[in-house]
Design an enzyme around this catalytic site. Structure first.
Site, PDB file in Angstrom:
ATOM      1  N   GLU A  38     -19.101  -6.512  -4.180  1.00 52.57           N
ATOM      2  CA  GLU A  38     -17.694  -6.843  -3.979  1.00 52.57           C
ATOM      3  C   GLU A  38     -17.306  -8.122  -4.697  1.00 52.57           C
ATOM      4  O   GLU A  38     -16.173  -8.262  -5.161  1.00 52.57           O
ATOM      5  CB  GLU A  38     -17.402  -6.970  -2.477  1.00 52.57           C
TER       6      GLU A  38
ATOM      7  N   ASP B  36      -4.183 -10.236  -8.474  1.00 56.03           N
ATOM      8  CA  ASP B  36      -4.517  -9.340  -9.575  1.00 56.03           C
ATOM      9  C   ASP B  36      -3.384  -8.517 -10.171  1.00 56.03           C
ATOM     10  O   ASP B  36      -3.002  -8.688 -11.333  1.00 56.03           O
ATOM     11  CB  ASP B  36      -5.669  -8.416  -9.165  1.00 56.03           C
TER      12      ASP B  36
ATOM     13  N   GLU C 218       0.822  -1.212   0.000  1.00 57.94           N
ATOM     14  CA  GLU C 218       0.000   0.000   0.000  1.00 57.94           C
ATOM     15  C   GLU C 218       0.856   1.263   0.000  1.00 57.94           C
ATOM     16  O   GLU C 218       0.533   2.239  -0.685  1.00 57.94           O
ATOM     17  CB  GLU C 218      -0.948  -0.001   1.200  1.00 57.94           C
TER      18      GLU C 218
ATOM     19  N   GLU D 206     -12.313  -0.678 -10.443  1.00 53.63           N
ATOM     20  CA  GLU D 206     -11.845  -1.623 -11.461  1.00 53.63           C
ATOM     21  C   GLU D 206     -12.751  -1.688 -12.692  1.00 53.63           C
ATOM     22  O   GLU D 206     -12.267  -1.864 -13.817  1.00 53.63           O
ATOM     23  CB  GLU D 206     -11.694  -3.023 -10.841  1.00 53.63           C
TER      24      GLU D 206
END
Length: 656
Positions: free
Chosen positions: A526, A396, A263, A551
């Site tokens: 989600e 991902d 992050e 996304e």
């Protein structure tokens, strides 16, 4: 144990206590157990703070004790969290500190938190080299030999093939009007953050206060750094100057807390690098380089695969408590390449590039089951820990960074391209499926058994596959463009079906059965499933929430730029209207807890990635193609634009 010899004329020491033989035996047994317990605490439990105080230098021991205490507290907080849609800062890829970034999925994938936390504690980095760093107080990268070069910013800007903000000749007035609406949404989100939470990491718009969280190791201003490039691209000049001033005056990197390596890299380093490349302001470059050096100790493992959590003050690192057997996460250690290459480019210090290139070597060496990359890898052995494969959370952005590394290298990084091509071939063979209703989706793979669900996070893949298709061989190009369009359509259906199936059908709407016509939020859940007769809908209460994720609109933006099919702009405008209707509140934007209801409950969190990604991708969807042109820029997984390396912008500098 033999009792000591007694002095002449003196009774034995047990006898002196007036103890009989059985009592003497019990006393000696108790004493032996006590001594064993004491020595065991010192020598058999090396992570104890007592051991560290005895055998480590004072400063290192203090740092280790602080880190251990902080980690235990974090594990306790995680265990106490309710199972439901998170209302805290959400990671982009399902990092465990809060909501990328799905807490239910992560807990299902790993062991119980209390056992895993103990394993993670044993994985803390404690080598002699690290202790020397703590003794000297010097950051690890400071002792690296820096190349005598500097980055030629002016030459870099001249190399761009298009103006950063585009030329906008003869643009569509409808597109401009919609773009201006999205710009107004960005200004509203920023102004609300500035009024109620400036300097904090995120805004809580319902309670009108700030949120810090425990994901960034004591760093502040995640929304400021995440929003910098969006403010600049949207020409919100006054707001950009406010953000820049905060970075100059208030952004403190001397913090001491547990941070997600992933992050911090994608949000802070990515945001600072993008702001530097867009503006040339040195403060952004210097902050990015300083923060990058603080992340390097996480790579001090037997394999060089970094651990997921690092204390930005002490440099101690460890694996997430929920990660199986102290493993590192594919989407985390695989999402460093773009930013670290730019850190080397700007600093002249090769260590950043060396760290991420070593990750490639480890991954190329390890055997891939069916050509797939599982989500958990041991940083100690370099072997897979579980055979769970996902293109959504946990996996991902690893795949995204393969194709983008090739593009960022100006198509010279052939190793990255081959890894991407091979991975996509395996994904299509083993994970891509078509539902009975004709929807194409990417399932998850658990040791050969398919789980027929797709997460919102996996919806980036439509755009990724389209981006790769542009550069595929002629016989495969159309095939991959069709696959990208089908996956993007499926993700659009997860939004369209959030309140109805089709005219005249019956669909369960949170509390009652009703005829599906116009009762819906048109926002995606989600995660959505393709089993038990259900398609592209969440079937579990824990998967119904929407937290302002980007996304789906990310794929709309790529598909628009590569096809100019107007439906992608129309789908994007539907998202804008849904955000305005269901997520806009008095003091900002908030996620919602259930997309299958007409009056949603808000989660009281304006995620920083909403400003960094969701609004940026929507804005670019209605821009001309030369605004942040794909010829010049690649977006990191937080939508921060990083330049394609058209040439070498480093020039020799005189050695001081």
């Amino acid at each position: 144990m033999v009792p000591p010899r007694k002095p002449p004329g003196m009774p034995g020491w047990p006898a002196a206590l007036g103890l009989r033989l059985p009592q003497k035996f019990l006393f000696l047994l108790f004493l032996s157990g006590l001594l064993t317990l004491c020595f065991g605490a010192l020598f058999l439990l090396p992570d104890s703070s007592r051991f560290k105080r005895l055998f480590l230098p004072r400063r290192a021991a203090a740092a280790a004790a602080s880190s251990s205490s902080s980690s235990s507290a974090s594990s306790a907080r995680d265990a106490a969290l309710p199972r439901g849609p998170p209302a805290a800062a959400e990671p982009r890829h399902a990092s465990p500190a809060a909501p990328r970034r799905l807490r239910e999925q992560l807990r299902a994938a790993g062991p119980p938190a209390h056992t895993a936390a103990a394993a993670a504690s044993r994985q803390q980095v404690r080598g002699d080299g690290r202790r020397r760093e703590l003794d000297t107080g010097a950051p690890p990268a400071a002792r690296e030999t820096r190349a005598p070069s500097r980055f030629d910013y002016e030459r870099f800007r001249r190399s761009l093939r298009h103006p950063v903000r585009g030329g906008r000749p003869g643009e569509d007035p409808d597109a401009r009007a919609r773009r201006m609406k999205i710009k107004e949404m960005m200004k509203f989100a920023w102004d609300s953050y500035k009024q109620y939470a400036f300097g904090k990491n995120e805004l809580r718009p319902l309670t009108k206060n700030g949120h810090i969280g425990n994901m960034f190791g004591g760093l502040r201003g995640a929304t400021v750094v995440d929003a910098l490039d969006t403010l600049y691209i949207m020409e919100l000049e006054e707001e950009f100057q406010e953000a820049k001033k905060w970075v100059e005056k208030s952004f403190d990197l001397n913090v001491n807390g547990e941070a997600s390596l992933f992050e911090v890299n994608i949000r802070y380093i990515g945001g600072l690098l993008a702001a530097y490349y867009l503006t040339g302001e040195e403060v952004f470059k210097s902050k990015a380089l300083e923060l990058g050096e603080k992340l390097l100790p996480a790579f001090n493992t037997p394999t060089g695969i970094p651990r997921g959590v690092i204390n930005l003050g002490s440099g101690m690192s460890w694996s997430w408590g929920w990660a199986s057997a102290g493993s590192s996460i594919l989407a985390e250690f695989g999402t460093l390449h773009l930013e670290f290459l730019h850190l080397t480019e700007l600093s002249g210090n090769p260590v950043f590039a060396e760290k991420v290139m070593n990750i490639r070597k480890v991954l190329n060496r390890v055997e891939k089951p069916q050509g797939l990359y599982p989500n958990f890898l041991s940083p100690v052995t370099g072997n897979w820990v579980q055979h769970h494969v996902s293109i959504g959370g946990l996996g991902d952005s690893f795949y995204e960074y393969l194709i983008k590394s090739w593009l960022m290298s100006d198509k010279k990084d052939s190793e990255a391209k081959k890894m991407y091509d091979d991975a996509l071939e395996a994904i299509e063979k083993h994970l891509v499926r078509r539902s009975a209703g004709g929807l194409t989706y990417i399932a998850e793979w658990r040791g050969g058994i398919l789980d027929h669900k797709m997460g919102h996070l996996a919806c980036f893949s439509g755009g990724m596959i389209a981006l790769g298709a542009e550069h595929a061989s002629e016989e495969r190009k159309q095939h991959y463009m069709d696959l990208a369009a089908e996956i993007t359509n499926t993700c659009h259906e997860s939004y369209a079906r959030s309140g109805y199936l089709k005219e005249g059908s019956m669909f369960y709407m949170a509390d009652s059965w009703s005829s599906g016509t116009d009762r819906y939020t048109k926002l995606g859940p989600e995660a959505f499933r393709f089993d038990t007769g259900t398609e592209a809908m969440a079937t579990r209460l824990s998967e119904r929430y929407y937290i302002l994720r980007p996304e789906v609109v990310e794929s709309y933006m790529y598909m628009w730029r590569l096809t100019h099919d107007l439906k992608y702009r129309q789908w994007g405008w539907e998202v804008v209207k849904a955000l305005e209707k269901h997520c806009r509140v008095e003091a900002g934007f908030s996620g919602i807890r259930d997309v299958y209801t007409t009056v949603p409950t808000h989660d009281n969190m304006q995620q920083s990635f909403f400003l960094a990604e969701t609004l940026k991708y929507l804005y670019l969807l209605f821009c001309e193609d030369d605004v942040l042109s794909l010829d010049d820029w690649v977006f990191n997984t937080e939508a921060h634009p990083l330049p394609v390396n058209h040439t070498n912008f480093k020039t020799k500098a005189s050695v001081q």
